[in-house]
Design a protein around this motif. Structure first.
Motif, PDB file in Angstrom:
ATOM      1  N   ASP A 120      -4.818  -1.066  10.775  1.00 45.60           N
ATOM      2  CA  ASP A 120      -4.896  -1.405  12.199  1.00 45.60           C
ATOM      3  C   ASP A 120      -3.844  -2.444  12.589  1.00 45.60           C
ATOM      4  N   ALA A 148     -13.387   5.400   2.497  1.00 45.73           N
ATOM      5  CA  ALA A 148     -13.355   6.400   3.577  1.00 45.73           C
ATOM      6  C   ALA A 148     -14.698   6.471   4.291  1.00 45.73           C
ATOM      7  N   ASP A 150     -17.305   4.728   6.776  1.00 45.27           N
ATOM      8  CA  ASP A 150     -17.370   3.697   7.811  1.00 45.27           C
ATOM      9  C   ASP A 150     -18.545   2.749   7.618  1.00 45.27           C
ATOM     10  N   HIS A 160     -11.860  -2.262  10.352  1.00 43.04           N
ATOM     11  CA  HIS A 160     -11.195  -1.055  10.825  1.00 43.04           C
ATOM     12  C   HIS A 160     -11.988   0.148  10.352  1.00 43.04           C
ATOM     13  N   THR A 161     -11.665   1.314  10.875  1.00 41.20           N
ATOM     14  CA  THR A 161     -12.380   2.534  10.529  1.00 41.20           C
ATOM     15  C   THR A 161     -11.533   3.421   9.618  1.00 41.20           C
ATOM     16  N   TRP A 162     -12.177   4.427   9.044  1.00 45.52           N
ATOM     17  CA  TRP A 162     -11.460   5.417   8.244  1.00 45.52           C
ATOM     18  C   TRP A 162     -10.433   6.154   9.096  1.00 45.52           C
ATOM     19  N   GLN A 163     -10.797   6.483  10.332  1.00 48.08           N
ATOM     20  CA  GLN A 163      -9.854   7.212  11.188  1.00 48.08           C
ATOM     21  C   GLN A 163      -8.602   6.392  11.458  1.00 48.08           C
ATOM     22  N   GLN A 164      -8.737   5.099  11.600  1.00 46.66           N
ATOM     23  CA  GLN A 164      -7.551   4.251  11.763  1.00 46.66           C
ATOM     24  C   GLN A 164      -6.653   4.322  10.527  1.00 46.66           C
ATOM     25  N   SER A 165      -7.257   4.425   9.347  1.00 51.39           N
ATOM     26  CA  SER A 165      -6.462   4.587   8.128  1.00 51.39           C
ATOM     27  C   SER A 165      -5.693   5.904   8.158  1.00 51.39           C
ATOM     28  N   VAL A 166      -6.379   6.967   8.513  1.00 49.43           N
ATOM     29  CA  VAL A 166      -5.739   8.288   8.590  1.00 49.43           C
ATOM     30  C   VAL A 166      -4.571   8.259   9.568  1.00 49.43           C
ATOM     31  N   ASP A 167      -4.796   7.668  10.727  1.00 50.31           N
ATOM     32  CA  ASP A 167      -3.748   7.636  11.764  1.00 50.31           C
ATOM     33  C   ASP A 167      -2.531   6.840  11.301  1.00 50.31           C
ATOM     34  N   ASN A 170      -0.590   8.776   8.473  1.00 54.84           N
ATOM     35  CA  ASN A 170       0.179   9.891   9.022  1.00 54.84           C
ATOM     36  C   ASN A 170       1.381   9.415   9.831  1.00 54.84           C
TER      37      ASN A 170
END
Length: 292
Positions: A120, A148, A150, A160-167, A170
């Motif tokens: 993040d 991974a 939450d 922070h969230t798992w989706q923030q890691s993915v974003d 990438n």
């Protein structure tokens, strides 16, 4: 096709033997200063991984020169990677971050950077700079993902969230920048099945390197207080070896496994107390049939 060892891969990439020099450049974290939370991650005590030369009252140049002096006694022809490790090394103004990175690259025999940060804390403007930097020097951006799940991330006050890691992963990989990821295995909130799910998720991402290490309960942390009040079962070394084997079996062979375990100073470690150095653990892993 088996995995190439991380050290051999670095030598292939850079054409020489290299050593990372850990730096403390005086950064903090958004879950320490109140932007996201206060108190930091519940497991975190930075004393567990900073060497003696790594003090933020020293300049980046001084830390690198002292690190070089330490390692060159054994390896006189070594080249070095400046490893911005302590806390969140993109959490400052763009100008300040750039000045520190460029200072490190100006030190003789420093041939690249490894920048550890949170998913993040990667603004687009800094990613633009890193994209250009990647064209002129060796660079890895290393994200502390940790889990991974939450629920786990909330429990450890990660912020922070798992989706923030993915974003973030990438976005970084899409710029052609090598991405490293760090995860912790053994949270009591995560079953074996959950960790196999995590491994598949990690393996689906465009990452270059992966660091694993066991959950450690460290003195002086909030987690140590929780553990003292209500201890949970920590894996024995043989159980952890099997977990590493199971976890890595879910990963593509293209992902470089940089580390499997972490060794905190004995005087700070509450649990698990295995009494093994990193290389000793890796040797055990090989004896248990891991493809080393």
């Amino acid at each position: 096709m088996g995995r190439i060892a991380y050290g051999e891969w670095l030598k292939e990439q850079l054409g020489c033997k290299v050593q990372k020099i850990t730096l403390n450049a005086g950064f903090t974290c958004p879950n320490r200063d109140g932007k996201v939370a206060r108190g930091g991650c519940t497991y975190c005590n930075n004393q567990t991984f900073n060497p003696s030369y790594c003090k933020n009252e020293k300049s980046v140049t001084q830390q690198l020169e002292e690190g070089k002096a330490f390692f060159s006694k054994k390896y006189p022809n070594m080249k070095y990677l400046a490893y911005f490790q302590a806390y969140t090394n993109t959490y400052a103004s763009i100008e300040h971050c750039i000045s520190l990175y460029e200072e490190a690259l100006a030190v003789p025999d420093v041939v690249g950077l490894v920048i550890a940060t949170r998913p993040d804390c990667m603004p687009i403007e800094l990613l633009d700079y890193l994209s250009e930097l990647n064209k002129r020097t060796f660079l890895i951006v290393e994200y502390g993902v940790e889990s991974a799940n939450d629920e786990t991330l909330r429990w450890i006050n990660r912020g922070h969230t798992w989706q923030q890691s993915v974003d973030a992963i990438n976005a970084t990989a899409n710029r052609g920048i090598r991405v490293g990821v760090h995860v912790i295995l053994g949270f009591p909130t995560e079953s074996h099945d959950e960790l196999m799910r995590q491994a598949c998720l990690i393996g689906s991402l465009p990452i270059t390197t992966l660091k694993l290490h066991q959950l450690q309960v460290i003195k002086g942390t909030k987690m140590a207080l929780e553990y003292e009040r209500k201890p949970w079962k920590m894996p024995e070394v043989e159980e952890y070896i099997q977990l590493v084997k199971d976890y890595t079996s879910q990963l593509p062979s293209s992902i470089l496994l940089e580390r499997f375990v972490s060794s905190s100073p004995a005087e700070l470690l509450v649990a698990p107390r295995w009494g093994l150095k990193n290389h000793e653990f890796t040797n055990l892993l090989c004896k248990y049939g891991f493809d080393c």
